[in-house]
Design a protein around this motif. Structure first.
Motif, short mmCIF file in Angstrom:
data_model
loop_
_atom_site.label_atom_id
_atom_site.label_comp_id
_atom_site.label_asym_id
_atom_site.label_seq_id
_atom_site.Cartn_x
_atom_site.Cartn_y
_atom_site.Cartn_z
N GLU A 1 -12.48 -33.44 -17.08
CA GLU A 1 -12.41 -32.16 -16.79
C GLU A 1 -10.80 -31.71 -16.82
N LYS A 2 -9.95 -32.48 -16.49
CA LYS A 2 -8.32 -32.09 -16.60
C LYS A 2 -8.17 -31.54 -17.75
N LYS B 1 -16.36 -22.55 -14.76
CA LYS B 1 -15.96 -21.23 -14.51
C LYS B 1 -14.56 -21.06 -13.92
N ASP B 2 -13.97 -22.05 -13.66
CA ASP B 2 -12.80 -21.89 -12.95
C ASP B 2 -11.44 -22.11 -14.01
N THR B 3 -11.47 -21.87 -15.27
CA THR B 3 -10.61 -22.20 -15.84
C THR B 3 -9.30 -21.19 -15.77
N ASP B 4 -8.25 -21.57 -16.28
CA ASP B 4 -7.02 -20.80 -16.00
C ASP B 4 -7.19 -19.32 -16.38
N LYS C 1 -7.77 -22.69 -23.78
CA LYS C 1 -7.08 -23.29 -25.03
C LYS C 1 -7.32 -24.67 -25.59
N ALA C 2 -8.16 -25.31 -24.57
CA ALA C 2 -8.82 -26.54 -25.06
C ALA C 2 -9.56 -26.50 -26.19
N TYR D 1 -18.95 -27.84 -21.06
CA TYR D 1 -18.71 -29.44 -21.94
C TYR D 1 -19.51 -30.58 -21.23
N ASN D 2 -19.39 -31.81 -22.28
CA ASN D 2 -20.02 -32.89 -21.77
C ASN D 2 -19.03 -33.63 -20.69
N SER D 3 -19.56 -33.98 -19.52
CA SER D 3 -18.64 -34.48 -18.70
C SER D 3 -18.62 -36.10 -18.89
N ASP D 4 -19.35 -36.61 -19.66
CA ASP D 4 -19.44 -38.15 -20.07
C ASP D 4 -18.26 -38.18 -21.27
N GLN D 5 -18.05 -37.32 -21.78
CA GLN D 5 -17.28 -37.46 -23.09
C GLN D 5 -15.81 -36.67 -22.80
#
Length: 360
Positions: free
Chosen positions: A151-152, A256-259, A158-159, A144-148
């Protein structure tokens, strides 16, 4: 799975050419050896000892995904070496496309990662014949683009199906990666035992993801462009997508640490039956890519691991930690390994994924 190692400037320069028909293109060099590979793996940095010995790289011809490669070889296309991944090796072998490897001619065969070599029916068959030299291994993971993106908001896979990301998502045009994602999303870590109900759940999830997809990427050139160009903010992508984008100065992160975890694959080289080229050069190439020194290129520039354990042991510990390879047990925890699935299930996946991409 997978992949290209150039920086973004070269990626963009190649994009128009690759888009025409990746599988039809070839990089012509040493005509005595043809390697059927993923685009990007023609980089001489992966086989310097071959170039040193023969004065040039082999001739490379490319495919975009393994079902396409399988169909092309089965229809009569001739090459010497191929680069399939864990989920396809059995299928290629059972179709009669391969010939066994002479492991006595592969230096460092005994240095290959014991865990990978122990995987059932992957490198060798019960009769002791070797069919596959594992070489690169890595993940398909949430990127993902951390500027857009906060992270939460991407703690779960499922995001990718969350309506808030409509038109901002890309996943690979690759049935294996797609169903690896869907399997993880429904809580399934071993897709070889997928039930009919689980297949429906996984397919339904992919239909929800499809509603958000701007584009299905076909190779690393494609997904790096989509992420680095700001066209998408969220992707299901290989390790090198984040590595290349960061090298180009774009704030792309791999999570890497998604649920639900990540998917792991192992790719490597096979020797085609009736290979038309020079068999000695084929083994020279296998030895060149299996050289422990090549691990530095794979890990640093691509974010992948080398199957040669001796090679990985020689990589700087700080680099291994940065790329997530310092603790292999942690690396494979909460992961779906892309092992070969039963042929009837694979055919169902292929047919259903085509319907999903078409909007049905």
């Amino acid at each position: 799975m997978k992949h290209i190692t150039r920086r973004l400037t070269l990626t963009l320069a190649l994009a128009g050419t690759l888009a025409a028909s990746v599988a039809a293109l070839a990089v012509a060099a040493d005509k005595d050896l043809i390697v059927f590979d993923w685009s990007g793996y023609e980089d001489p940095g992966f086989h310097p000892k071959y170039v040193e010995k023969h004065g040039d790289s082999p001739t490379f011809t490319f495919f975009g995904e393994e079902e396409e490669a399988f169909a092309k070889v089965r229809s009569g296309f001739k090459a010497d070496l191929g680069h399939p991944c864990s989920q396809s090796v059995v299928k290629w072998r059972e179709a009669g496309l391969l010939q066994p490897l002479d492991t006595s001619r592969i230096s460092g065969w005994k240095d290959l990662n014991p865990g990978i070599m122990a995987m059932k029916d992957l490198t060798t068959t019960a009769d002791g014949k070797a069919w596959f030299m594992p070489w690169d291994w890595g993940n398909t993971q949430l990127t993902y683009n951390s500027d857009q993106v906060d992270e939460k908001d991407v703690q779960s896979l499922k995001a990718l199906a969350d309506p808030k990301f409509k038109g901002r998502v890309s996943i690979g045009d690759n049935v294996d990666d797609a169903y690896a994602l869907a399997s993880l999303a429904i809580g399934l870590k071993d897709w070889t035992k997928m039930t009919a109900d689980q297949f429906k759940q996984a397919s339904d999830f992919l239909r929800e993801v499809h509603k958000n997809v701007l584009s299905y990427w076909t190779d690393s050139t494609d997904i790096v462009q989509l992420l680095s160009g700001g066209e998408v903010d969220l992707a299901w992508a290989w390790n090198d997508a984040a590595v290349q984008s960061v090298a180009a100065g774009v704030p792309i992160k791999a999570k890497k640490d998604t649920d639900e975890g990540i998917s792991t694959w192992v790719c490597g080289y096979v020797l085609f039956k009736d290979a038309p080229g020079n068999i000695d050069k084929a083994y020279d190439y296998l030895n060149a890519v299996n050289d422990p020194a090549v691990a530095d290129v794979l890990v640093k520039d691509w974010g992948y691991g080398q199957a040669n354990a001796k090679g990985m042991a020689g990589v700087d510990q700080a680099v291994l930690k940065e790329k997530g390879y310092d603790d292999v047990q942690k690396f494979v925890d909460k992961t779906l390994f892309q092992a070969p699935v039963p042929s009837d299930l694979k055919l169902k996946m292929i047919a259903e994924f085509e319907k999903i991409k078409a909007g049905y």
